[in-house]
Scaffold this active site. Structure first.
Site, PDB file in Angstrom:
ATOM      1  CB  THR A  48      -1.036  -0.080   1.276  1.00 21.50           C
ATOM      2  OG1 THR A  48      -1.969  -1.287   0.981  1.00 21.50           O
ATOM      3  CG2 THR A  48      -1.925   1.233   1.220  1.00 21.50           C
ATOM      4  CB  CYS A  49       3.952   1.995   1.825  1.00 24.88           C
ATOM      5  SG  CYS A  49       3.351   1.520   3.414  1.00 24.88           S
ATOM      6  CB  SER A  50       5.624   0.671  -2.824  1.00 25.77           C
ATOM      7  OG  SER A  50       6.559   0.717  -2.052  1.00 25.77           O
TER       8      SER A  50
END
Length: 160
Positions: A48-50
């Site tokens: 989700t972060c990337s």
């Protein structure tokens, strides 16, 4: 205790990454002057972060800065080498400052830790975003669980 609107951000040692090496600084130096859009992620290179969180801020950096933000800062409980590599991988350039809270001191002082040991992450930061003006939190969006709603670039734009 979790930081709240009106609270001053903690001033602890953190790191950036420049020219292949870690650079020591303080959260007070990075967040204490001007208007800053700060967002924190559980981990660099995580899905989700990337795939969504960091790219949203990179894509909307000009819009965010057009609303008076001086600096966009991405913070994670990762070492400065990882944050530097992640910033390079995500092609953040000058749009987002990648800030390493490698020891988790800032995250703990903010009261925004999460226990990621069940998936091998140990103690990390919750996913959140904040608007910080001259070192004081003026808006805070903390994700209540997995997902990306309260702390997205779109939510920060709406709050500005």
């Amino acid at each position: 205790m979790t930081i709240a609107i009106g609270d001053r951000v903690p001033d602890v040692k953190v790191f950036t990454f420049d020219e292949g090496r870690p650079v020591a600084t303080t959260s007070g130096e990075v967040l204490g002057t001007g208007k800053v859009a700060l967002f924190a992620v559980p981990g660099a290179f995580t899905p989700t972060c990337s795939d969504h969180h960091l790219p949203g801020f990179v894509l909307r950096a000009d819009e965010i800065k057009a609303k008076g933000v001086d600096k966009i800062v991405c913070l994670s409980v990762n070492d400065p080498f990882v944050m530097g590599a992640w910033g390079e991988d995500q092609q953040v350039g000058e749009s987002v400052l990648m800030l390493s809270d490698g020891n988790g001191e800032f995250t703990a002082a903010m009261g925004l830790e999460m226990n990621g040991s069940g998936i091998g992450l140990g103690s990390r930061s919750q996913r959140y975003a904040a608007i910080v003006e001259d070192g004081v939190v003026t808006w805070l969006g903390v994700e209540p669980g997995p997902g990306l709603n309260a702390s997205s670039a779109e939510e920060v734009l709406s709050a500005l």
